[in-house]
Design a protein around this motif. Structure first.
Motif, PDB file in Angstrom:
ATOM      1  N   VAL A  36      40.777  35.822  35.056  1.00  0.00           N
ATOM      2  CA  VAL A  36      41.117  34.497  35.582  1.00  0.00           C
ATOM      3  C   VAL A  36      42.105  33.860  34.614  1.00  0.00           C
ATOM      4  N   GLU A  37      43.249  33.456  35.135  1.00  0.00           N
ATOM      5  CA  GLU A  37      44.287  32.828  34.315  1.00  0.00           C
ATOM      6  C   GLU A  37      44.467  31.371  34.754  1.00  0.00           C
ATOM      7  N   ASP A  77      38.215  38.429  48.989  1.00  0.00           N
ATOM      8  CA  ASP A  77      37.830  37.800  50.250  1.00  0.00           C
ATOM      9  C   ASP A  77      36.385  37.314  50.246  1.00  0.00           C
ATOM     10  N   SER A  78      35.675  37.571  49.153  1.00  0.00           N
ATOM     11  CA  SER A  78      34.310  37.050  49.025  1.00  0.00           C
ATOM     12  C   SER A  78      34.264  35.747  48.231  1.00  0.00           C
ATOM     13  N   LEU A  79      35.419  35.343  47.703  1.00  0.00           N
ATOM     14  CA  LEU A  79      35.472  34.093  46.938  1.00  0.00           C
ATOM     15  C   LEU A  79      35.370  32.890  47.868  1.00  0.00           C
ATOM     16  N   ASP A  80      34.515  31.946  47.533  1.00  0.00           N
ATOM     17  CA  ASP A  80      34.460  30.670  48.244  1.00  0.00           C
ATOM     18  C   ASP A  80      35.444  29.735  47.530  1.00  0.00           C
ATOM     19  N   LEU A  81      36.695  29.757  47.999  1.00  0.00           N
ATOM     20  CA  LEU A  81      37.745  29.033  47.299  1.00  0.00           C
ATOM     21  C   LEU A  81      37.544  27.521  47.334  1.00  0.00           C
ATOM     22  N   GLU A  82      37.012  26.998  48.427  1.00  0.00           N
ATOM     23  CA  GLU A  82      36.810  25.551  48.521  1.00  0.00           C
ATOM     24  C   GLU A  82      35.761  25.088  47.517  1.00  0.00           C
ATOM     25  N   LYS A 115      43.257  16.924  38.597  1.00  0.00           N
ATOM     26  CA  LYS A 115      43.485  16.217  39.854  1.00  0.00           C
ATOM     27  C   LYS A 115      43.427  17.180  41.037  1.00  0.00           C
ATOM     28  N   ASP A 116      43.993  18.362  40.855  1.00  0.00           N
ATOM     29  CA  ASP A 116      43.971  19.357  41.927  1.00  0.00           C
ATOM     30  C   ASP A 116      44.125  20.746  41.320  1.00  0.00           C
ATOM     31  N   VAL A 117      43.734  21.744  42.099  1.00  0.00           N
ATOM     32  CA  VAL A 117      43.853  23.134  41.662  1.00  0.00           C
ATOM     33  C   VAL A 117      44.218  23.995  42.855  1.00  0.00           C
ATOM     34  N   VAL A 118      45.139  24.909  42.649  1.00  0.00           N
ATOM     35  CA  VAL A 118      45.527  25.861  43.686  1.00  0.00           C
ATOM     36  C   VAL A 118      45.189  27.262  43.181  1.00  0.00           C
ATOM     37  N   PRO A 119      44.180  27.912  43.786  1.00  0.00           N
ATOM     38  CA  PRO A 119      43.845  29.279  43.371  1.00  0.00           C
ATOM     39  C   PRO A 119      44.714  30.297  44.109  1.00  0.00           C
ATOM     40  N   TYR A 120      45.090  31.359  43.397  1.00  0.00           N
ATOM     41  CA  TYR A 120      45.932  32.390  43.998  1.00  0.00           C
ATOM     42  C   TYR A 120      45.554  33.728  43.382  1.00  0.00           C
ATOM     43  N   VAL A 121      45.253  34.701  44.255  1.00  0.00           N
ATOM     44  CA  VAL A 121      44.897  36.038  43.797  1.00  0.00           C
ATOM     45  C   VAL A 121      46.158  36.897  43.767  1.00  0.00           C
ATOM     46  N   GLU A 122      46.489  37.402  42.589  1.00  0.00           N
ATOM     47  CA  GLU A 122      47.644  38.276  42.429  1.00  0.00           C
ATOM     48  C   GLU A 122      47.374  39.639  43.080  1.00  0.00           C
TER      49      GLU A 122
END
Length: 256
Positions: free
Chosen positions: A45-46, A71-76, A89-96
């Motif tokens: 995780v970066e 696809d098993s990550l609950d991103l919300e 304030k906010d976070v945007v997760p992205y899987v490389e």
């Protein structure tokens, strides 16, 4: 019996070749997606975009199980956990493609330093109060007259909105931001500031702050730079076409 022209035959052949190519590419993409879903795991995780926040604390509270499928990550749920940190304030997760999970953070940026007695906290444009962190400072104006209890509530009063709007527009005006040190809201005079130089009292009233800041800049260039600021006690910028000053208990009205 009609016969197909050589050109139409060639066009037809070209169409089928393109269609075949599209189908093959689509098949490859599907196979790649299936392979990615079945074989890729999150092991790293970066965190990017942080200054106030601690990257290790973000990783800890994100609580991403090692080896989990993307696809098993609950991103919300992950985003809600990370947003619970004060400065996030906010976070945007992205899987490389490699499976590494990147968390792009947008932090809350201090707009002012609230002071009440011995208490000091930052406040952002949303009225969120933020604890000061050692070694992590911002050079922002000081604001008096508001609750400094972090986590109790956000500042939403009309008085804070006026101060917030003034500071936001002062930040867009380089001269205003550079010359203002302290701000308070007065029920009668509205937004009142002190200048960095000599602590001259500046009355900005309510609303239309950008034009008033421009008037302050013009007044400084035309009057204070030539006359000096030492004897200036107060500059009233509440009126659109007039700047009223108080110098050594004498009033001077300057029409614009």
């Amino acid at each position: 019996m009609s016969k197909a022209s050589p050109n139409s035959t060639l066009r037809s052949a070209g169409f089928w070749k393109r269609l075949t190519g599209i189908v093959l590419l689509g098949g490859v993409a599907v196979m790649a997606a299936l392979y990615w879903q079945q074989n890729v795991r999150v092991h790293e995780v970066e965190v990017s975009g942080v200054y106030f926040s601690d990257a290790n604390e973000i990783i800890r509270i994100a609580d991403v199980p090692d080896g989990i499928k993307p696809d098993s990550l609950d991103l919300e749920a992950l985003k809600n956990r990370v947003r619970s940190l004060d400065y996030v304030k906010d976070v945007v997760p992205y899987v490389e493609p490699s499976g590494d999970l990147r968390l792009d953070i947008t932090e809350r940026e201090p707009l002012a330093l609230l002071i009440s007695g011995a208490e000091r906290v930052y406040v952002d444009e949303d009225g969120v109060k933020l604890n000061l962190l050692q070694g992590k400072i911002r050079n922002v104006p000081v604001v008096y007259g508001f609750n400094t209890n972090v986590g109790k509530d956000t500042l939403k009063s009309d008085e804070f909105i006026q101060v917030r709007d003034f500071l936001q527009q002062a930040r867009e005006n380089e001269f205003g931001w550079a010359t203002i040190s302290e701000v308070v809201f007065d029920p009668k005079d509205g937004v009142v500031a002190l200048s960095h130089q000599n602590g001259v009292k500046l009355l900005f009233g309510r609303d239309e702050f950008m034009s008033k800041l421009q008037n302050w800049e013009a007044f400084y260039a035309q009057v204070i730079k030539t006359k000096g600021i030492e004897q200036m006690q107060q500059v009233d910028l509440r009126f659109v076409n007039q700047v009223v000053t108080r110098e050594s208990d004498k009033k001077l009205a300057i029409n614009k």
